[in-house]
Design a protein around this motif. Structure first.
Motif, PDB file in Angstrom:
ATOM      1  N   SER A 298       0.889  -1.113  -0.275  1.00 45.03           N
ATOM      2  CA  SER A 298       0.296  -0.902  -0.185  1.00 45.03           C
ATOM      3  C   SER A 298       1.101   1.247  -0.034  1.00 45.03           C
ATOM      4  O   SER A 298       0.593   2.276  -1.054  1.00 45.03           O
ATOM      5  CB  SER A 298      -0.877   0.035   1.385  1.00 45.03           C
ATOM      6  N   ALA A 299       1.977   1.029   0.358  1.00 50.69           N
ATOM      7  CA  ALA A 299       3.041   2.268   0.943  1.00 50.69           C
ATOM      8  C   ALA A 299       3.900   2.176  -0.713  1.00 50.69           C
ATOM      9  O   ALA A 299       4.165   3.565  -1.063  1.00 50.69           O
ATOM     10  CB  ALA A 299       3.749   2.104   2.390  1.00 50.69           C
ATOM     11  N   LYS A 300       4.064   1.726  -0.569  1.00 54.32           N
ATOM     12  CA  LYS A 300       5.609   1.235  -2.328  1.00 54.32           C
ATOM     13  C   LYS A 300       4.891   1.089  -3.300  1.00 54.32           C
ATOM     14  O   LYS A 300       5.854   0.435  -4.604  1.00 54.32           O
ATOM     15  CB  LYS A 300       6.557   1.482  -1.567  1.00 54.32           C
ATOM     16  N   GLY A 301       4.189   0.629  -3.403  1.00 54.77           N
ATOM     17  CA  GLY A 301       3.465  -0.302  -4.568  1.00 54.77           C
ATOM     18  C   GLY A 301       3.556  -1.611  -3.914  1.00 54.77           C
ATOM     19  O   GLY A 301       4.418  -2.158  -3.423  1.00 54.77           O
ATOM     20  N   ASN A 302       3.266  -3.105  -5.183  1.00 53.62           N
ATOM     21  CA  ASN A 302       3.376  -4.223  -5.390  1.00 53.62           C
ATOM     22  C   ASN A 302       4.579  -4.443  -5.788  1.00 53.62           C
ATOM     23  O   ASN A 302       5.305  -4.190  -6.293  1.00 53.62           O
ATOM     24  CB  ASN A 302       2.472  -5.030  -6.146  1.00 53.62           C
ATOM     25  N   ALA A 303       5.594  -5.295  -4.794  1.00 52.54           N
ATOM     26  CA  ALA A 303       7.180  -5.836  -4.824  1.00 52.54           C
ATOM     27  C   ALA A 303       6.831  -7.243  -6.025  1.00 52.54           C
ATOM     28  O   ALA A 303       6.098  -7.529  -5.828  1.00 52.54           O
ATOM     29  CB  ALA A 303       7.496  -6.111  -3.751  1.00 52.54           C
ATOM     30  N   HIS A 304       8.170  -7.524  -7.035  1.00 55.05           N
ATOM     31  CA  HIS A 304       7.383  -8.380  -7.246  1.00 55.05           C
ATOM     32  C   HIS A 304       8.826  -9.604  -7.227  1.00 55.05           C
ATOM     33  O   HIS A 304       8.912 -10.348  -8.485  1.00 55.05           O
ATOM     34  CB  HIS A 304       8.161  -8.281  -9.247  1.00 55.05           C
ATOM     35  N   SER A 305       9.254  -9.701  -5.859  1.00 57.75           N
ATOM     36  CA  SER A 305      10.149 -10.535  -5.167  1.00 57.75           C
ATOM     37  C   SER A 305       9.620 -11.774  -5.232  1.00 57.75           C
ATOM     38  O   SER A 305       8.087 -11.586  -4.841  1.00 57.75           O
ATOM     39  CB  SER A 305      10.815 -10.188  -4.666  1.00 57.75           C
ATOM     40  N   ALA A 306       9.810 -13.191  -4.667  1.00 53.24           N
ATOM     41  CA  ALA A 306       9.938 -14.443  -4.914  1.00 53.24           C
ATOM     42  C   ALA A 306       9.404 -14.309  -3.558  1.00 53.24           C
ATOM     43  O   ALA A 306       8.237 -15.018  -2.931  1.00 53.24           O
ATOM     44  CB  ALA A 306      10.646 -15.915  -4.816  1.00 53.24           C
ATOM     45  N   GLY A 307      10.238 -13.555  -2.228  1.00 48.79           N
ATOM     46  CA  GLY A 307       9.440 -13.075  -1.052  1.00 48.79           C
ATOM     47  C   GLY A 307       8.507 -12.596  -0.805  1.00 48.79           C
ATOM     48  O   GLY A 307       6.903 -13.159   0.141  1.00 48.79           O
ATOM     49  N   ALA A 308       7.734 -11.865  -1.773  1.00 48.82           N
ATOM     50  CA  ALA A 308       6.798 -10.556  -1.340  1.00 48.82           C
ATOM     51  C   ALA A 308       5.615 -12.068  -2.158  1.00 48.82           C
ATOM     52  O   ALA A 308       4.546 -11.653  -1.317  1.00 48.82           O
ATOM     53  CB  ALA A 308       6.779  -9.570  -2.389  1.00 48.82           C
ATOM     54  N   GLY A 309       6.063 -12.263  -3.128  1.00 54.43           N
ATOM     55  CA  GLY A 309       4.791 -13.323  -3.811  1.00 54.43           C
ATOM     56  C   GLY A 309       4.029 -14.538  -3.299  1.00 54.43           C
ATOM     57  O   GLY A 309       2.994 -14.531  -2.180  1.00 54.43           O
ATOM     58  N   ILE A 310       5.326 -14.975  -1.920  1.00 59.53           N
ATOM     59  CA  ILE A 310       5.057 -16.247  -0.820  1.00 59.53           C
ATOM     60  C   ILE A 310       4.100 -14.713   0.623  1.00 59.53           C
ATOM     61  O   ILE A 310       3.198 -15.971   0.978  1.00 59.53           O
ATOM     62  CB  ILE A 310       6.428 -16.206  -0.047  1.00 59.53           C
ATOM     63  N   ARG A 311       4.763 -14.158   1.085  1.00 60.97           N
ATOM     64  CA  ARG A 311       3.515 -13.596   1.841  1.00 60.97           C
ATOM     65  C   ARG A 311       2.259 -13.409   1.437  1.00 60.97           C
ATOM     66  O   ARG A 311       1.575 -13.102   2.006  1.00 60.97           O
ATOM     67  CB  ARG A 311       4.819 -12.340   2.467  1.00 60.97           C
ATOM     68  N   ARG A 312       2.061 -12.664   0.012  1.00 55.58           N
ATOM     69  CA  ARG A 312       0.588 -12.520  -0.018  1.00 55.58           C
ATOM     70  C   ARG A 312       0.358 -13.675  -0.578  1.00 55.58           C
ATOM     71  O   ARG A 312      -1.091 -13.610   0.307  1.00 55.58           O
ATOM     72  CB  ARG A 312       0.510 -11.883  -1.691  1.00 55.58           C
ATOM     73  N   TYR A 313       0.563 -14.504  -0.282  1.00 56.68           N
ATOM     74  CA  TYR A 313      -0.245 -16.207  -0.434  1.00 56.68           C
ATOM     75  C   TYR A 313      -0.645 -16.079   1.025  1.00 56.68           C
ATOM     76  O   TYR A 313      -1.617 -16.552   1.018  1.00 56.68           O
ATOM     77  CB  TYR A 313       0.306 -17.001  -1.006  1.00 56.68           C
ATOM     78  N   ASN A 314       0.520 -15.756   1.737  1.00 51.11           N
ATOM     79  CA  ASN A 314       0.203 -16.607   3.578  1.00 51.11           C
ATOM     80  C   ASN A 314      -0.979 -15.404   3.932  1.00 51.11           C
ATOM     81  O   ASN A 314      -1.284 -16.434   4.865  1.00 51.11           O
ATOM     82  CB  ASN A 314       1.497 -16.142   4.437  1.00 51.11           C
TER      83      ASN A 314
END
Length: 658
Positions: A298-314
């Motif tokens: 929300s603050a910086k926009g969607n990150a495209h790293s693998a960790g960011a994807g895992i955290r969004r899924y979780n």
């Protein structure tokens, strides 16, 4: 009656009959009992411990800011991460005296939920950083709204209490069965909104809430014969839930204590009757950085790293798991007497309160409450600790002498209160000249410590300051020893700065510091002393009284350079001599090195065997070189060896043909 009366009966819903019949509310005009003498009830066993906090908390396991001492370092770390300690830190930064624990509980009494703490040193990322800051800001804003317009912070808290602003999170009671200085406290959160408003009948409400022990409700292992939990087979019960930082814990606990036969003969022991409990954990927070992934997006926009994807899924998976559990427990939640929720952060509150299809919890439910105390990481143990904290009667021993003094001071005129202990006096405001001198002192000292001679000379010229500027304030211990820039440069043993201040800036070497010493007496280095002598030679005898400055005979620049070169040469000779002596000492005293003179092949092989070094054959060396190689790499290595051998043979043939 002794305090041991409530030692075994310290649960709000199972009070002794003697206390119930004589229980009455404490007079509203009576001041709140002093928390410095606190009688607490242990969590793991119903045992009263009467303690008295020291006036000044000192030691390795103490908090001098809040005035508390702790038995273990774990309790101290938990306190440092608590809302109480963090709030006092904010107060100190604002120049306001710290509040006591009772005053802090009063401040958070009107909030919906407590600020979140953490359960361990690794739980700092459990809550969203932005949400934690906003909650603390809300607490400070709430204090500003209910505060008196008085400029005195202590008077502000006093006026707030006297006028009735804010409410303590506990109801306080007295009983003639116990000593007059003993007060019993029960959390307001255990009562409905209507019961809290009708304070005169709160004693009757407590009597009506008394429950007798009942058997534990157990679900059969065979779901086909399972009896659905209802209010009839569960009895009065509450729902407790915490969510934050990827952790979720929920529990349905019956208010009626369960009875288990003790191993020894005697009365039945009462324990918490947990009907159902569940915990979830998902990796949703950004390690080493804090905050949830959704907050960062929300603050910086969607990150495209693998960790960011895992955290969004979780985050999505945790939300689905929590909502599924709430739907399975819907009947127990709907029949709960009260619902205690801790959900900090918009994403966590959206998980519980939706809106979504099949929503179970709703924000406008009057049964929903926040925990009126600091909580830690969402775990099963933390829920049990919170339940015990909520349902145990708080016992406090008030200091009657302090209460009498407080009542007398309250009745005195406001003019007489100025003689008592008041807030720390504020520092006297500096004049414009003093502020300017303080700024110049800071800038000049910084430039000298960094050996910035050109910048220092430029600063003197641009600000129209002489090199004999006296540091401000002059009565400070540091400025008393080094009163001028030349004193500071001499104490730092900086020849370039000393030469520049004397020759280029015209600093006087005759000014004395607070110890009546000129700058030359502060030097402890030969090259710095030579810089004073060179300046005497360059400036001449008539420029200053060099005898008063304690500067020896003048020395030309060439003589100083020659002297410096000679000194370095002597230092080098001494160092070489020292190394030779050290080598001789090691030669005689150190370990003996074996003789490595050339020998024949047989003798060489025998010596290698004696030293434990076996000389390897050519085949062994080739095998060692090829260890760990793939078959393809071994084939390539063999081809290279054969090629080198062929080249050597061709060179020998060519040389023999010549």
């Amino acid at each position: 009656m002794e305090l041991s009366l409530i030692q075994a009966h310290n649960i709000v819903y199972d009070l002794p009959s003697d206390i119930l019949t004589t229980l009455r509310r404490r007079d509203e005009l009576t001041s709140e009992p002093d928390r410095s003498q606190d009688v607490t009830i242990s969590d793991d066993r119903s045992e009263l411990k009467i303690g008295k906090e020291p006036a000044a908390a000192v030691g390795s396991t103490a908090c001098s800011l809040c005035g508390l001492t702790f038995h273990t370092s774990e309790d101290q770390r938990s306190h440092i991460r608590s809302d109480f300690h963090n709030y006092n830190l904010k107060q100190k930064l604002r120049g306001i005296p710290a509040v006591s624990e009772s005053e802090f509980e009063t401040l958070i009494g009107d909030l919906d939920e407590s600020l979140s703490g953490s359960d361990s040193s690794e739980s700092g990322d459990d809550e969203d950083g932005d949400d934690k800051v906003s909650l603390l800001s809300a607490l400070l804003k709430n204090q500003a709204k209910i505060a008196s317009p008085s400029d005195d912070p202590s008077a502000m808290i006093f006026e707030k209490r006297r006028r009735g602003y804010g409410k303590s999170p506990l109801f306080w009671f007295t009983t003639p069965v116990l000593p007059s200085n003993i007060h019993l406290g029960i959390y307001r959160a255990l009562f409905t909104d209507a019961e809290q408003k009708d304070e005169p009948t709160v004693v009757h409400t407590i009597k009506s809430k008394q429950l007798s022990p009942r058997p534990v409700f157990k679900q059969p292992k065979d779901n086909s014969t399972a009896v659905p939990p209802t209010s009839e087979n569960l009895g009065p019960h509450i729902f407790m839930g915490m969510i934050g930082g990827g952790h979720f814990a929920a529990m349905v606990v019956s208010l009626s204590p369960k009875q288990n036969k003790a191993s020894a003969p005697g009365p039945l022991s009462r324990e918490a009757n947990v009907v159902a409990h569940k915990t979830f954990h998902r990796y949703t927070t950004r390690r080493k950085q804090g905050g949830s992934q959704s907050a960062n997006d929300s603050a910086k926009g969607n990150a495209h790293s693998a960790g960011a994807g895992i955290r969004r899924y979780n985050e999505a998976a945790l939300s689905d798991e929590v909502r599924l559990l709430l739907s399975e427990w819907k009947e127990m939640i709907d029949t709960s007497d009260m619902i205690f929720i801790r959900a900090t952060g918009s994403n966590n509150r959206r998980t519980l309160f939706g809106p979504y299809e099949g929503q179970v919890l709703r924000q406008n439910d009057p049964r929903i409450r926040g925990f009126p105390f600091s909580t830690r990481r969402a775990t099963q143990n933390e829920l049990m600790r919170s339940f015990i904290e909520l349902t145990r009667v708080k016992v406090q021993e008030a200091d009657q002498e302090a209460a009498a003094i407080a009542q007398v001071s309250e009745r005195r005129p406001l003019a007489t209160t100025s003689h008592g202990p008041g807030p720390t006096p504020t520092a006297q405001k500096l004049s414009d000249e003093d502020e300017t001198a303080l700024l110049h002192t800071s800038q000049i000292q910084t430039l000298i410590r960094r050996s910035k001679l050109p910048a220092l000379l430029s600063y003197f010229k641009s600000n129209n300051i002489t090199a004999d500027f006296l540091f401000y304030p002059q009565d400070s211990p540091q400025n008393r020893h080094v009163s001028t820039p030349l004193h500071l440069a001499a104490s730092l043993n900086s020849p370039p700065l000393v030469s520049g201040l004397l020759i280029k800036a015209g600093a006087s070497p005759m000014i004395l510091n607070g110890d009546n010493k000129p700058p030359f007496d502060l030097t402890s280095d030969r090259s710095t002393r030579d810089a004073f002598r060179v300046a005497r030679s360059v400036l001449g005898e008539s420029s200053f009284d060099w005898e008063v400055a304690h500067v020896p005979a003048p020395l030309s620049a060439d003589e100083a350079a020659e002297r410096e070169s000679r000194h370095r040469q002597e230092e080098k000779i001494r160092e070489d001599s020292r190394r030779k002596l050290e080598a001789e000492r090691l030669k005689h005293e150190g370990p003996k090195v074996p003789d490595l003179t050339p020998l024949g092949k047989a003798a060489e092989r025998g010596r290698m065997l004696a030293l434990g070094h076996v000389q390897k054959t050519a085949q062994e060396r080739r095998e060692e070189e090829s260890k760990g190689l793939t078959p393809e790499m071994r084939m390539r290595l063999d081809r290279e060896r054969r090629a080198r051998a062929a080249e050597e043979r061709m060179k020998k043939v060519a040389s023999s043909a010549r």
